[in-house]
Design a protein around this motif. Structure first.
Motif, PDB file in Angstrom:
ATOM      1  N   CYS A  20       0.846  -1.202   0.000  1.00  0.00           N
ATOM      2  CA  CYS A  20       0.000   0.000   0.000  1.00  0.00           C
ATOM      3  C   CYS A  20       0.872   1.239   0.000  1.00  0.00           C
ATOM      4  N   SER A  21       0.470   2.220  -0.791  1.00  0.00           N
ATOM      5  CA  SER A  21       1.314   3.395  -0.899  1.00  0.00           C
ATOM      6  C   SER A  21       1.047   4.404   0.209  1.00  0.00           C
ATOM      7  N   THR A  22      -0.225   4.728   0.521  1.00  0.00           N
ATOM      8  CA  THR A  22      -0.461   5.702   1.588  1.00  0.00           C
ATOM      9  C   THR A  22      -1.573   5.313   2.563  1.00  0.00           C
ATOM     10  N   THR A  23      -2.605   4.618   2.133  1.00  0.00           N
ATOM     11  CA  THR A  23      -3.708   4.313   3.038  1.00  0.00           C
ATOM     12  C   THR A  23      -4.139   2.859   2.924  1.00  0.00           C
ATOM     13  N   LEU A  24      -4.864   2.421   3.936  1.00  0.00           N
ATOM     14  CA  LEU A  24      -5.390   1.059   3.936  1.00  0.00           C
ATOM     15  C   LEU A  24      -6.380   0.885   2.785  1.00  0.00           C
ATOM     16  N   GLU A  25      -7.166   1.924   2.489  1.00  0.00           N
ATOM     17  CA  GLU A  25      -8.114   1.845   1.377  1.00  0.00           C
ATOM     18  C   GLU A  25      -7.398   1.564   0.061  1.00  0.00           C
ATOM     19  N   GLU A  26      -6.248   2.209  -0.142  1.00  0.00           N
ATOM     20  CA  GLU A  26      -5.488   1.971  -1.370  1.00  0.00           C
ATOM     21  C   GLU A  26      -4.980   0.537  -1.425  1.00  0.00           C
ATOM     22  N   ALA A  27      -4.622  -0.007  -0.279  1.00  0.00           N
ATOM     23  CA  ALA A  27      -4.159  -1.397  -0.249  1.00  0.00           C
ATOM     24  C   ALA A  27      -5.274  -2.323  -0.703  1.00  0.00           C
ATOM     25  N   PHE A  28      -6.499  -2.064  -0.264  1.00  0.00           N
ATOM     26  CA  PHE A  28      -7.625  -2.897  -0.654  1.00  0.00           C
ATOM     27  C   PHE A  28      -8.018  -2.680  -2.111  1.00  0.00           C
ATOM     28  N   GLU A  29      -7.827  -1.452  -2.615  1.00  0.00           N
ATOM     29  CA  GLU A  29      -8.123  -1.203  -4.023  1.00  0.00           C
ATOM     30  C   GLU A  29      -7.138  -1.954  -4.921  1.00  0.00           C
ATOM     31  N   HIS A  38      -7.068 -10.188   2.312  1.00  0.00           N
ATOM     32  CA  HIS A  38      -6.782 -10.810   3.604  1.00  0.00           C
ATOM     33  C   HIS A  38      -5.281 -10.767   3.892  1.00  0.00           C
ATOM     34  N   LYS A  39      -4.462 -11.063   2.881  1.00  0.00           N
ATOM     35  CA  LYS A  39      -3.009 -11.014   3.051  1.00  0.00           C
ATOM     36  C   LYS A  39      -2.544  -9.588   3.354  1.00  0.00           C
ATOM     37  N   ALA A  40      -3.140  -8.607   2.656  1.00  0.00           N
ATOM     38  CA  ALA A  40      -2.778  -7.203   2.878  1.00  0.00           C
ATOM     39  C   ALA A  40      -3.114  -6.785   4.310  1.00  0.00           C
ATOM     40  N   LEU A  41      -4.293  -7.180   4.782  1.00  0.00           N
ATOM     41  CA  LEU A  41      -4.709  -6.855   6.141  1.00  0.00           C
ATOM     42  C   LEU A  41      -3.774  -7.502   7.160  1.00  0.00           C
ATOM     43  N   LYS A  42      -3.435  -8.777   6.934  1.00  0.00           N
ATOM     44  CA  LYS A  42      -2.528  -9.487   7.846  1.00  0.00           C
ATOM     45  C   LYS A  42      -1.154  -8.823   7.871  1.00  0.00           C
ATOM     46  N   MET A  43      -0.699  -8.365   6.696  1.00  0.00           N
ATOM     47  CA  MET A  43       0.605  -7.727   6.610  1.00  0.00           C
ATOM     48  C   MET A  43       0.621  -6.417   7.404  1.00  0.00           C
ATOM     49  N   VAL A  44      -0.409  -5.592   7.209  1.00  0.00           N
ATOM     50  CA  VAL A  44      -0.510  -4.329   7.938  1.00  0.00           C
ATOM     51  C   VAL A  44      -0.668  -4.605   9.436  1.00  0.00           C
ATOM     52  N   LYS A  46       0.395  -7.208  11.167  1.00  0.00           N
ATOM     53  CA  LYS A  46       1.656  -7.692  11.729  1.00  0.00           C
ATOM     54  C   LYS A  46       2.684  -6.568  11.805  1.00  0.00           C
ATOM     55  N   GLN A  47       2.788  -5.801  10.733  1.00  0.00           N
ATOM     56  CA  GLN A  47       3.791  -4.747  10.662  1.00  0.00           C
ATOM     57  C   GLN A  47       3.564  -3.662  11.709  1.00  0.00           C
ATOM     58  N   HIS A  48       2.303  -3.372  12.013  1.00  0.00           N
ATOM     59  CA  HIS A  48       1.987  -2.281  12.935  1.00  0.00           C
ATOM     60  C   HIS A  48       1.472  -2.773  14.282  1.00  0.00           C
ATOM     61  N   GLU A  49       1.621  -4.073  14.531  1.00  0.00           N
ATOM     62  CA  GLU A  49       1.241  -4.694  15.792  1.00  0.00           C
ATOM     63  C   GLU A  49      -0.213  -4.399  16.168  1.00  0.00           C
ATOM     64  N   LEU A  50      -1.116  -4.587  15.217  1.00  0.00           N
ATOM     65  CA  LEU A  50      -2.549  -4.402  15.432  1.00  0.00           C
ATOM     66  C   LEU A  50      -3.211  -5.757  15.574  1.00  0.00           C
ATOM     67  N   LYS A  51      -4.347  -5.778  16.218  1.00  0.00           N
ATOM     68  CA  LYS A  51      -5.121  -7.011  16.347  1.00  0.00           C
ATOM     69  C   LYS A  51      -6.467  -6.820  15.658  1.00  0.00           C
ATOM     70  N   VAL A  52      -6.776  -7.676  14.715  1.00  0.00           N
ATOM     71  CA  VAL A  52      -8.032  -7.621  13.983  1.00  0.00           C
ATOM     72  C   VAL A  52      -8.719  -8.968  14.119  1.00  0.00           C
ATOM     73  N   LYS A  53      -9.958  -8.954  14.587  1.00  0.00           N
ATOM     74  CA  LYS A  53     -10.731 -10.186  14.685  1.00  0.00           C
ATOM     75  C   LYS A  53     -11.629 -10.250  13.458  1.00  0.00           C
ATOM     76  N   LEU A  54     -11.260 -11.093  12.491  1.00  0.00           N
ATOM     77  CA  LEU A  54     -11.949 -11.148  11.205  1.00  0.00           C
ATOM     78  C   LEU A  54     -13.420 -11.520  11.338  1.00  0.00           C
ATOM     79  N   SER A  55     -13.770 -12.267  12.394  1.00  0.00           N
ATOM     80  CA  SER A  55     -15.181 -12.626  12.572  1.00  0.00           C
ATOM     81  C   SER A  55     -16.038 -11.406  12.884  1.00  0.00           C
ATOM     82  N   LYS A  56     -15.404 -10.311  13.332  1.00  0.00           N
ATOM     83  CA  LYS A  56     -16.142  -9.089  13.638  1.00  0.00           C
ATOM     84  C   LYS A  56     -16.044  -8.064  12.510  1.00  0.00           C
ATOM     85  N   CYS A  57     -15.354  -8.416  11.438  1.00  0.00           N
ATOM     86  CA  CYS A  57     -15.183  -7.505  10.307  1.00  0.00           C
ATOM     87  C   CYS A  57     -16.266  -7.752   9.261  1.00  0.00           C
TER      88      CYS A  57
END
Length: 161
Positions: A20-29, A38-44, A46-57
Protein backbone atom coordinates in the motif's frame (compact mmCIF):
# COMPACT_ATOMS: atom_id res chain seq x y z
CA UNK A 1 -13.38 4.24 16.48
CA UNK A 2 -12.27 7.46 14.75
CA UNK A 3 -9.12 7.53 16.90
CA UNK A 4 -8.31 3.97 15.83
CA UNK A 5 -8.85 4.83 12.15
CA UNK A 6 -6.78 8.01 12.31
CA UNK A 7 -4.04 6.16 14.19
CA UNK A 8 -4.10 3.39 11.61
CA UNK A 9 -3.85 5.90 8.78
CA UNK A 10 -0.95 7.71 10.48
CA UNK A 11 0.89 4.42 11.00
CA UNK A 12 0.41 3.37 7.40
CA UNK A 13 1.37 6.79 6.02
CA UNK A 14 4.47 6.96 8.23
CA UNK A 15 5.66 3.46 7.32
CA UNK A 16 4.76 2.91 3.71
CA UNK A 17 4.64 -0.81 3.05
CA UNK A 18 5.23 -2.52 -0.29
CA UNK A 19 1.57 -3.34 -0.90
CA UNK A 20 0.00 0.00 0.00
CA UNK A 21 1.31 3.39 -0.90
CA UNK A 22 -0.46 5.70 1.59
CA UNK A 23 -3.71 4.31 3.04
CA UNK A 24 -5.39 1.06 3.94
CA UNK A 25 -8.11 1.85 1.38
CA UNK A 26 -5.49 1.97 -1.37
CA UNK A 27 -4.16 -1.40 -0.25
CA UNK A 28 -7.63 -2.90 -0.65
CA UNK A 29 -8.12 -1.20 -4.02
CA UNK A 30 -4.88 -2.72 -5.28
CA UNK A 31 -5.82 -6.18 -4.05
CA UNK A 32 -7.86 -7.94 -6.75
CA UNK A 33 -9.24 -10.85 -4.77
CA UNK A 34 -10.37 -11.41 -1.18
CA UNK A 35 -7.31 -13.60 -0.66
CA UNK A 36 -5.05 -10.68 -1.47
CA UNK A 37 -7.14 -8.38 0.74
CA UNK A 38 -6.78 -10.81 3.60
CA UNK A 39 -3.01 -11.01 3.05
CA UNK A 40 -2.78 -7.20 2.88
CA UNK A 41 -4.71 -6.85 6.14
CA UNK A 42 -2.53 -9.49 7.85
CA UNK A 43 0.60 -7.73 6.61
CA UNK A 44 -0.51 -4.33 7.94
CA UNK A 45 -1.70 -5.99 11.17
CA UNK A 46 1.66 -7.69 11.73
CA UNK A 47 3.79 -4.75 10.66
CA UNK A 48 1.99 -2.28 12.94
CA UNK A 49 1.24 -4.69 15.79
CA UNK A 50 -2.55 -4.40 15.43
CA UNK A 51 -5.12 -7.01 16.35
CA UNK A 52 -8.03 -7.62 13.98
CA UNK A 53 -10.73 -10.19 14.69
CA UNK A 54 -11.95 -11.15 11.21
CA UNK A 55 -15.18 -12.63 12.57
CA UNK A 56 -16.14 -9.09 13.64
CA UNK A 57 -15.18 -7.50 10.31
CA UNK A 58 -17.68 -6.77 7.56
CA UNK A 59 -16.54 -6.65 3.94
CA UNK A 60 -18.29 -4.77 1.15
CA UNK A 61 -21.22 -3.55 3.29
CA UNK A 62 -23.09 -0.42 2.20
CA UNK A 63 -24.00 0.45 5.79
CA UNK A 64 -23.04 -0.72 9.26
CA UNK A 65 -24.92 -0.43 12.56
CA UNK A 66 -22.56 0.75 15.32
CA UNK A 67 -23.43 1.94 18.83
CA UNK A 68 -26.89 3.23 17.94
CA UNK A 69 -25.75 4.84 14.69
CA UNK A 70 -25.96 3.79 11.08
CA UNK A 71 -22.69 4.46 9.26
CA UNK A 72 -22.88 4.44 5.48
CA UNK A 73 -21.11 5.93 2.51
CA UNK A 74 -23.31 9.03 2.80
CA UNK A 75 -22.40 9.64 6.47
CA UNK A 76 -23.62 8.85 9.99
CA UNK A 77 -27.35 8.72 10.81
CA UNK A 78 -29.43 7.93 13.88
CA UNK A 79 -30.95 4.52 14.53
CA UNK A 80 -34.61 4.91 13.55
CA UNK A 81 -35.66 2.32 16.14
CA UNK A 82 -34.32 4.50 18.97
CA UNK A 83 -36.02 7.58 17.51
CA UNK A 84 -39.33 5.69 17.33
CA UNK A 85 -38.96 4.82 21.04
CA UNK A 86 -38.39 8.50 21.84
CA UNK A 87 -41.55 9.48 19.99
CA UNK A 88 -43.65 6.94 21.91
CA UNK A 89 -42.53 8.19 25.34
CA UNK A 90 -45.24 9.76 27.45
CA UNK A 91 -44.80 12.92 29.48
CA UNK A 92 -42.39 12.30 32.40
CA UNK A 93 -44.02 12.10 35.82
CA UNK A 94 -40.90 12.53 37.95
CA UNK A 95 -37.27 13.73 37.68
CA UNK A 96 -36.00 10.18 37.06
CA UNK A 97 -38.17 9.72 33.95
CA UNK A 98 -37.15 13.16 32.67
CA UNK A 99 -33.47 12.34 33.28
CA UNK A 100 -33.88 9.11 31.28
CA UNK A 101 -35.48 11.02 28.39
CA UNK A 102 -32.74 13.68 28.42
CA UNK A 103 -30.09 10.95 28.52
CA UNK A 104 -31.58 9.22 25.49
CA UNK A 105 -31.98 12.43 23.50
CA UNK A 106 -28.59 13.70 24.68
CA UNK A 107 -26.89 10.72 23.08
CA UNK A 108 -28.14 11.96 19.71
CA UNK A 109 -27.82 15.70 20.40
CA UNK A 110 -25.33 16.23 17.55
CA UNK A 111 -28.17 15.37 15.15
CA UNK A 112 -30.59 17.99 16.56
CA UNK A 113 -30.17 21.66 15.75
CA UNK A 114 -30.02 23.86 18.90
CA UNK A 115 -30.43 20.89 21.24
CA UNK A 116 -29.19 22.84 24.28
CA UNK A 117 -31.58 25.75 23.67
CA UNK A 118 -34.56 23.42 23.25
CA UNK A 119 -33.69 21.35 26.35
CA UNK A 120 -32.85 24.36 28.58
CA UNK A 121 -36.38 24.73 30.06
CA UNK A 122 -36.26 21.08 31.18
CA UNK A 123 -33.16 21.46 33.35
CA UNK A 124 -34.83 23.33 36.26
CA UNK A 125 -37.57 20.67 36.35
CA UNK A 126 -34.93 18.04 37.26
CA UNK A 127 -34.63 19.29 40.84
CA UNK A 128 -35.87 16.68 43.30
CA UNK A 129 -37.99 18.93 45.48
CA UNK A 130 -39.31 21.13 42.68
CA UNK A 131 -40.65 18.82 39.98
CA UNK A 132 -43.27 21.12 38.47
CA UNK A 133 -44.32 20.24 34.94
CA UNK A 134 -45.02 23.70 33.52
CA UNK A 135 -46.30 24.83 30.13
CA UNK A 136 -42.69 25.75 29.17
CA UNK A 137 -41.55 22.23 30.06
CA UNK A 138 -44.34 20.63 28.00
CA UNK A 139 -43.46 22.76 24.98
CA UNK A 140 -39.73 21.99 25.39
CA UNK A 141 -40.44 18.25 25.79
CA UNK A 142 -42.52 18.11 22.60
CA UNK A 143 -40.06 20.34 20.70
CA UNK A 144 -37.20 18.04 21.70
CA UNK A 145 -39.12 14.98 20.50
CA UNK A 146 -39.80 16.76 17.19
CA UNK A 147 -36.16 17.85 16.83
CA UNK A 148 -35.09 14.22 17.22
CA UNK A 149 -37.31 13.09 14.33
CA UNK A 150 -35.49 15.25 11.80
CA UNK A 151 -32.95 12.81 10.44
CA UNK A 152 -29.82 14.65 9.34
CA UNK A 153 -26.83 12.66 8.16
CA UNK A 154 -23.52 13.82 9.56
CA UNK A 155 -20.64 13.88 7.10
CA UNK A 156 -17.75 11.54 7.82
CA UNK A 157 -14.53 13.16 9.01
CA UNK A 158 -11.81 13.60 6.42
CA UNK A 159 -8.56 13.07 8.32
CA UNK A 160 -6.47 14.43 5.44
CA UNK A 161 -7.79 17.99 5.94
Amino acid sequence: MSTFISGLREEIQANVCALCSTTLEEAFEKAERMEQKHKALKMVEKQHELKVKLSKCLWGEQQVYYLGHIISTSGIATDLGKIACMMELSTPKNPKELREFLGLTGYYKQFATDYEKIAAPLTPVLRKDKFIWSEKAIIAFEALKTAMTVDPVLALLDFTK
